[in-house]
Scaffold this motif. Structure first.
Motif, mmCIF file in Angstrom:
data_model
loop_
_atom_site.group_PDB
_atom_site.id
_atom_site.type_symbol
_atom_site.label_atom_id
_atom_site.label_comp_id
_atom_site.label_asym_id
_atom_site.label_seq_id
_atom_site.Cartn_x
_atom_site.Cartn_y
_atom_site.Cartn_z
ATOM 1 N N PHE A 9 -5.225 17.389 -13.919
ATOM 2 C CA PHE A 9 -4.649 16.936 -12.654
ATOM 3 C C PHE A 9 -5.195 17.758 -11.483
ATOM 4 C CE2 PHE A 9 -1.238 16.974 -9.446
ATOM 5 C CZ PHE A 9 -1.151 15.610 -9.188
ATOM 6 N N LYS A 10 -5.233 19.071 -11.638
ATOM 7 C CA LYS A 10 -5.740 19.945 -10.567
ATOM 8 C C LYS A 10 -7.212 19.673 -10.273
ATOM 9 C CE LYS A 10 -2.491 23.674 -11.472
ATOM 10 N NZ LYS A 10 -2.317 25.024 -12.018
ATOM 11 N N PHE A 11 -7.998 19.439 -11.324
ATOM 12 C CA PHE A 11 -9.410 19.139 -11.131
ATOM 13 C C PHE A 11 -9.580 17.840 -10.344
ATOM 14 C CE2 PHE A 11 -13.363 17.090 -12.452
ATOM 15 C CZ PHE A 11 -14.273 18.075 -12.102
ATOM 16 N N ALA A 12 -8.789 16.828 -10.684
ATOM 17 C CA ALA A 12 -8.854 15.546 -9.975
ATOM 18 C C ALA A 12 -8.440 15.718 -8.512
ATOM 19 C CB ALA A 12 -7.977 14.511 -10.664
ATOM 20 N N VAL A 17 -10.003 15.928 -2.751
ATOM 21 C CA VAL A 17 -10.126 16.662 -1.493
ATOM 22 C C VAL A 17 -11.595 16.766 -1.080
ATOM 23 C CG1 VAL A 17 -9.841 18.940 -0.438
ATOM 24 C CG2 VAL A 17 -7.983 17.945 -1.766
ATOM 25 N N ASN A 18 -12.464 17.070 -2.034
ATOM 26 C CA ASN A 18 -13.883 17.240 -1.722
ATOM 27 C C ASN A 18 -14.571 15.930 -1.348
ATOM 28 O OD1 ASN A 18 -13.824 19.997 -2.145
ATOM 29 N ND2 ASN A 18 -14.327 19.808 -4.307
ATOM 30 N N ASN A 19 -14.026 14.806 -1.777
ATOM 31 C CA ASN A 19 -14.642 13.511 -1.482
ATOM 32 C C ASN A 19 -13.860 12.681 -0.473
ATOM 33 O OD1 ASN A 19 -17.072 13.204 -3.299
ATOM 34 N ND2 ASN A 19 -15.534 13.852 -4.778
ATOM 35 N N SER A 20 -12.794 13.223 0.065
ATOM 36 C CA SER A 20 -11.947 12.444 0.981
ATOM 37 C C SER A 20 -12.683 12.053 2.261
ATOM 38 C CB SER A 20 -10.672 13.212 1.312
ATOM 39 O OG SER A 20 -10.978 14.427 1.957
ATOM 40 N N LEU A 23 -13.688 8.372 2.751
ATOM 41 C CA LEU A 23 -12.749 7.344 3.213
ATOM 42 C C LEU A 23 -12.893 7.204 4.725
ATOM 43 C CD1 LEU A 23 -9.569 8.332 1.166
ATOM 44 C CD2 LEU A 23 -11.048 6.351 0.774
ATOM 45 N N GLU A 24 -13.579 6.155 5.169
ATOM 46 C CA GLU A 24 -13.838 5.978 6.594
ATOM 47 C C GLU A 24 -12.637 5.427 7.338
ATOM 48 O OE1 GLU A 24 -17.443 3.837 7.192
ATOM 49 O OE2 GLU A 24 -18.581 5.186 5.894
ATOM 50 N N ASP A 25 -11.839 4.605 6.682
ATOM 51 C CA ASP A 25 -10.680 3.999 7.319
ATOM 52 C C ASP A 25 -9.549 5.016 7.410
ATOM 53 O OD1 ASP A 25 -8.792 2.263 8.358
ATOM 54 O OD2 ASP A 25 -8.461 1.191 6.467
ATOM 55 N N GLN A 26 -9.007 5.187 8.604
ATOM 56 C CA GLN A 26 -7.936 6.169 8.800
ATOM 57 C C GLN A 26 -6.685 5.808 8.005
ATOM 58 O OE1 GLN A 26 -6.953 6.278 12.948
ATOM 59 N NE2 GLN A 26 -6.405 4.119 13.043
ATOM 60 N N PHE A 27 -6.422 4.510 7.821
ATOM 61 C CA PHE A 27 -5.258 4.095 7.052
ATOM 62 C C PHE A 27 -5.434 4.425 5.569
ATOM 63 C CE2 PHE A 27 -5.234 1.291 10.796
ATOM 64 C CZ PHE A 27 -4.036 1.705 11.344
ATOM 65 N N ASP A 28 -6.673 4.326 5.078
ATOM 66 C CA ASP A 28 -6.951 4.736 3.699
ATOM 67 C C ASP A 28 -6.694 6.230 3.511
ATOM 68 O OD1 ASP A 28 -7.600 2.211 2.873
ATOM 69 O OD2 ASP A 28 -9.770 2.561 2.751
ATOM 70 N N ARG A 29 -7.066 7.015 4.498
ATOM 71 C CA ARG A 29 -6.840 8.471 4.393
ATOM 72 C C ARG A 29 -5.348 8.793 4.363
ATOM 73 N NH1 ARG A 29 -11.321 8.524 7.984
ATOM 74 N NH2 ARG A 29 -9.958 8.837 9.771
ATOM 75 N N VAL A 30 -4.570 8.062 5.167
ATOM 76 C CA VAL A 30 -3.117 8.280 5.181
ATOM 77 C C VAL A 30 -2.506 7.875 3.841
ATOM 78 C CG1 VAL A 30 -0.938 7.523 6.215
ATOM 79 C CG2 VAL A 30 -2.890 8.085 7.675
ATOM 80 N N ARG A 31 -2.895 6.697 3.334
ATOM 81 C CA ARG A 31 -2.363 6.255 2.041
ATOM 82 C C ARG A 31 -2.791 7.186 0.915
ATOM 83 N NH1 ARG A 31 -3.577 1.441 4.139
ATOM 84 N NH2 ARG A 31 -5.451 1.190 2.876
ATOM 85 N N CYS A 32 -4.007 7.683 0.965
ATOM 86 C CA CYS A 32 -4.472 8.631 -0.048
ATOM 87 C C CYS A 32 -3.594 9.883 -0.025
ATOM 88 C CB CYS A 32 -5.934 8.998 0.211
ATOM 89 S SG CYS A 32 -6.610 10.169 -0.979
ATOM 90 N N ARG A 61 -8.930 8.919 -7.855
ATOM 91 C CA ARG A 61 -10.157 9.717 -7.739
ATOM 92 C C ARG A 61 -11.391 8.804 -7.718
ATOM 93 N NH1 ARG A 61 -12.368 13.208 -12.685
ATOM 94 N NH2 ARG A 61 -14.181 14.084 -11.688
ATOM 95 N N ILE A 62 -11.409 7.802 -8.596
ATOM 96 C CA ILE A 62 -12.532 6.867 -8.638
ATOM 97 C C ILE A 62 -12.656 6.131 -7.310
ATOM 98 C CG2 ILE A 62 -13.322 4.704 -9.695
ATOM 99 C CD1 ILE A 62 -12.064 5.787 -12.351
ATOM 100 N N MET A 63 -11.524 5.697 -6.763
ATOM 101 C CA MET A 63 -11.562 4.948 -5.505
ATOM 102 C C MET A 63 -11.986 5.818 -4.332
ATOM 103 S SD MET A 63 -8.538 2.252 -5.561
ATOM 104 C CE MET A 63 -8.367 1.089 -6.889
ATOM 105 N N VAL A 64 -11.500 7.044 -4.291
ATOM 106 C CA VAL A 64 -11.888 7.945 -3.201
ATOM 107 C C VAL A 64 -13.391 8.200 -3.247
ATOM 108 C CG1 VAL A 64 -11.658 10.306 -2.318
ATOM 109 C CG2 VAL A 64 -9.623 9.000 -2.931
ATOM 110 N N ARG A 65 -13.928 8.388 -4.431
ATOM 111 C CA ARG A 65 -15.377 8.587 -4.557
ATOM 112 C C ARG A 65 -16.144 7.361 -4.069
ATOM 113 N NH1 ARG A 65 -17.486 11.565 -9.751
ATOM 114 N NH2 ARG A 65 -17.219 13.658 -8.922
ATOM 115 N N ALA A 66 -15.555 6.162 -4.246
ATOM 116 C CA ALA A 66 -16.205 4.935 -3.784
ATOM 117 C C ALA A 66 -16.045 4.752 -2.271
ATOM 118 C CB ALA A 66 -15.627 3.728 -4.509
ATOM 119 N N GLY A 67 -15.092 5.447 -1.664
ATOM 120 C CA GLY A 67 -14.927 5.405 -0.217
ATOM 121 C C GLY A 67 -13.977 4.352 0.313
#
Length: 145
Positions: A9-12, A17-20, A23-32, A61-67
């Protein structure tokens, strides 16, 4: 409860955090952030909670990496998280009306003995009975004396 599950869990979380920045959409960042907070607040006192928490965080994690966030992460987290396969199933049936409605997935009984030497799991087979699995080891840590 399980050191391995907590480390996973901590690794994910670190990876999210390192790939956030992807996420270009500000609403995606808030939901994340909402989802990370919700998952971080789940107690780690049972195997079910650990499994729920790790299943959701790995998919996030997979979705954040995809952006981009989509699917179950396109909304804020619900008050009570259902098991991940059940949540995905409900989301899919809502998107594809020709699929039969998704109900709760039967949770099977599982139990470790107090000394850690035995594990039993029982799952109902509709109309047929139950499937039972029993595992026993001479030592709880797997070593032999």
């Amino acid at each position: 409860m399980s050191l391995k599950d907590n480390e996973e869990f901590k690794f994910a979380l670190r990876d999210i955090v390192n790939n956030s920045f992807k996420l270009e959409d500000q609403f995606d960042r808030v939901r994340c952030t909402e989802w990370v907070h919700k998952l971080s607040m789940l107690p780690d006192d049972s195997l079910e909670n650990l499994k729920i928490r790790n299943d959701y965080i790995q998919y996030l994690r997979i979705m954040v990496r995809a952006g981009i966030l989509h699917g179950i992460f396109s909304e804020s987290p619900p008050a009570v998280l259902s098991p991940f396969p059940e949540a995905i199933g409900k989301h899919m049936t809502a998107q594809i009306p020709s699929l039969p409605p998704m109900g709760p997935i039967n949770v099977y009984m599982k139990h470790w003995s107090p000394d850690g030497r035995a594990y039993v799991a029982i799952k109902p087979i509709p109309g047929k009975g139950v499937l039972t699995y029993l595992s026993v080891t001479p030592q709880p840590d797997g070593s032999r004396n």
